[in-house]
Enzyme design. Structure first.
Site, PDB file in Angstrom:
ATOM      1  N   ARG A 261      68.573  26.703  65.457  1.00 57.90           N
ATOM      2  CA  ARG A 261      69.552  26.485  66.527  1.00 57.90           C
ATOM      3  C   ARG A 261      69.702  27.801  67.272  1.00 57.90           C
ATOM      4  O   ARG A 261      70.348  28.724  66.774  1.00 57.90           O
ATOM      5  CB  ARG A 261      70.881  26.064  65.874  1.00 57.90           C
ATOM      6  N   HIS A 265      76.790  26.504  67.889  1.00 59.59           N
ATOM      7  CA  HIS A 265      76.900  25.150  67.329  1.00 59.59           C
ATOM      8  C   HIS A 265      77.311  24.171  68.436  1.00 59.59           C
ATOM      9  O   HIS A 265      76.676  23.145  68.646  1.00 59.59           O
ATOM     10  CB  HIS A 265      77.913  25.139  66.182  1.00 59.59           C
ATOM     11  N   TYR A 274      79.020  35.362  63.047  1.00 60.91           N
ATOM     12  CA  TYR A 274      78.548  35.113  61.682  1.00 60.91           C
ATOM     13  C   TYR A 274      77.041  35.241  61.469  1.00 60.91           C
ATOM     14  O   TYR A 274      76.566  35.020  60.374  1.00 60.91           O
ATOM     15  CB  TYR A 274      79.035  33.730  61.194  1.00 60.91           C
TER      16      TYR A 274
HETATM   17  C1  LIG Z   1      82.276  13.941  57.885  1.00 64.95           C
HETATM   18  C2  LIG Z   1      82.428  15.163  58.734  1.00 64.95           C
HETATM   19  N1  LIG Z   1      82.792  16.328  58.162  1.00 64.95           N
HETATM   20  C3  LIG Z   1      82.901  17.435  58.920  1.00 64.95           C
HETATM   21  C4  LIG Z   1      82.661  17.389  60.278  1.00 64.95           C
HETATM   22  C5  LIG Z   1      82.783  18.658  61.126  1.00 64.95           C
HETATM   23  N2  LIG Z   1      81.441  19.117  61.531  1.00 64.95           N
HETATM   24  C6  LIG Z   1      80.963  18.882  62.754  1.00 64.95           C
HETATM   25  S1  LIG Z   1      79.401  19.475  62.953  1.00 64.95           S
HETATM   26  C7  LIG Z   1      79.367  20.079  61.369  1.00 64.95           C
HETATM   27  C8  LIG Z   1      78.156  20.795  60.852  1.00 64.95           C
HETATM   28  C9  LIG Z   1      76.935  19.942  60.826  1.00 64.95           C
HETATM   29  O1  LIG Z   1      75.806  20.728  60.527  1.00 64.95           O
HETATM   30  P1  LIG Z   1      74.370  20.102  60.455  1.00 64.95           P
HETATM   31  O2  LIG Z   1      74.392  18.822  59.716  1.00 64.95           O
HETATM   32  O3  LIG Z   1      73.442  21.155  59.978  1.00 64.95           O
HETATM   33  O4  LIG Z   1      74.040  19.722  61.992  1.00 64.95           O
HETATM   34  P2  LIG Z   1      73.876  20.690  63.257  1.00 64.95           P
HETATM   35  O5  LIG Z   1      75.230  20.733  63.922  1.00 64.95           O
HETATM   36  O6  LIG Z   1      73.404  21.995  62.786  1.00 64.95           O
HETATM   37  O7  LIG Z   1      72.901  20.000  64.155  1.00 64.95           O
HETATM   38  C10 LIG Z   1      80.570  19.810  60.715  1.00 64.95           C
HETATM   39  C11 LIG Z   1      80.872  20.216  59.348  1.00 64.95           C
HETATM   40  C12 LIG Z   1      82.304  16.142  60.849  1.00 64.95           C
HETATM   41  N3  LIG Z   1      82.035  16.000  62.148  1.00 64.95           N
HETATM   42  N4  LIG Z   1      82.176  15.044  60.051  1.00 64.95           N
END
Ligand SMILES: Cc1ncc(C[n+]2csc(CCOP(=O)(O)OP(=O)(O)O)c2C)c(N)n1
Ligand SMILES: [Mg+2]
Length: 371
Positions: A261, A265, A274
């Site tokens: 990425r 985010h 971070y």
């Molecule tokens: C069930 C749930 N828990 C927490 C969140 C908050 N949240 C949004 S994005 C994220 C991180 C996701 O990381 P990843 O799966 O690696 O996907 P990326 O954003 O890197 O594409 C979190 C914890 C959420 N949307 N849904």
């Protein structure tokens, strides 16, 4: 499926090196014309442009939020172009490149991030389910859908398969692991496409898994493979093979697209808090667009006029996205209640009338103020 142990370096399926050399891979032969490679290059450049325009629009207050795909273009275009019209995809919230491949106009993506639609598009018309924010839940939706296809007899060589997209962080969710198990025991025609972009907001990959993600598939009883997620050709070949395998009745595959990425985010995040900038520099050298360009140039498959015309098209698309975003109509506030249930519902009706009353109270206040 790789049988390497945890101590060995995982194999990364790569067909095109960062320097633009086409190496190929014995397990994933890919017959591809110069024209098709040029088309992939165009896709990559245009989705990056749509994405950067959306980031700017958020900065200027035109969008509430945007989740950038910067760095993940090849994973999304390669896998997206592997899909047939009959396949169904279940994305998370970052799959703008997949949406592009499914024929979704960029303005349709912007609506949700501008807060003017509840979803965006007709999933059946495009073979793309709506964006899903609840991490990992789409893996279960995809598995259920794939089991439905299986029961309808819609599989086979000319049938349909399902793909679902999620991140490295999502592999820690119960939903994703339940989906792996359900898909496995039911031999469901689904491809689990994990874009391992090394970060789940500010949590690094080491916080998600003690073993490479693709190896987790073995524990559920289906193949897992790690592909260079910055190599559009490898992503195309590996996803195509996994989808064909699913259609032929051989069940799920976990594809781990190893990528990065490059942006934040979302526009709400500041990654400089971070992670070290050296990490970003390392990945910039593996840029997914640059390597295709290098290949087209060194193999003499495209001339300056081609690159100039793609850049020109990218500029036009950027402008179009900007104009279309600003022209998106604001919905009537009460419309928010319309799509909650298909049938009338007393609780929703009550909330609608309370909200209507609340809105009307402002009209009264302005009339009073005017007296
Ligand atoms: C069930 C749930 N828990 C927490 C969140 C908050 N949240 C949004 S994005 C994220 C991180 C996701 O990381 P990843 O799966 O690696 O996907 P990326 O954003 O890197 O594409 C979190 C914890 C959420 N949307 N849904
Ligand atoms: Mg991630």
């Amino acid at each position: 499926m790789s049988d390497t142990t945890a101590h060995e370096e995982p194999e990364l399926i790569q067909l095109l090196t960062p320097e633009g050399e086409l190496t190929g891979h014995p397990d994933y032969p890919l017959e591809i014309s110069a024209e098709e490679i040029r088309a992939l290059y165009r896709d990559l450049v245009l989705v990056r442009r749509v994405d950067s325009e959306a980031v700017s629009l958020q900065r200027q207050g035109e969008l509430g939020l945007w989740a950038s795909l910067l760095g993940q273009e090849a994973a999304q275009i390669g896998s997206g172009r592997a899909l047939t019209e009959r396949d169904m995809a279940f994305p998370s919230y970052r799959e703008h490149g997949v949406a592009w491949c499914r024929g979704i106009e960029p303005k349709e993506l912007l609506g949700m991030f501008r807060g003017v639609t509840n979803g965006g598009w007709d999933p059946h018309e495009h073979g793309l389910h709506l964006y899903t924010i609840v991490i990992g839940s789409q893996a279960l939706h995809a598995t259920g859908y794939a089991m439905g296809l299986q029961r309808d007899g819609a599989v086979g060589e000319d049938g349909s398969a399902v793909i679902t997209y999620f991140g490295d962080g999502a592999t820690s969710q119960g939903d994703t692991n339940e989906a792996f198990n359900f898909a496995s025991v039911n031999n469901a025609p689904v491809v689990f496409f994990c874009q391992n972009n090394q970060w789940a907001i500010s949590e690094p990959l080491e916080r998600q898994s003690r073993i490479p993600i693709y190896r987790r598939a073995a524990g559920y009883g289906f193949p897992g493979v790690r592909v260079d997620g910055n190599d559009v050709l490898a992503c195309l070949a590996v996803t195509r093979a996994a989808l064909a395998n699913a259609r032929e009745g051989n069940g799920p595959t976990l594809v781990e697209a190893y990528t990065y990425r490059m942006g934040a985010h979302t526009t709400n995040d500041d990654p400089t808090r971070y992670r070290a900038s050296a990490e970003l520099d390392e990945w910039k050298a593996k840029d997914p667009i640059l390597r295709v360009r290098r290949h087209l140039e060194t193999a003499g498959l495209a001339d300056d006029a081609f690159f100039a015309s793609v850049d020109e098209e990218a500029e036009q698309i950027g402008e179009q996205v900007r104009t279309q975003c600003r022209a998106l109509p604001d919905p009537e506030p009460l419309e928010i209640f319309d799509e909650v249930y298909a049938e009338p519902n007393v609780h929703i009706d009550q909330q609608r009338s309370e909200f209507a009353e609340y809105l009307a109270s402002f009209e009264d206040a302005s009339t009073e103020g005017g007296r």
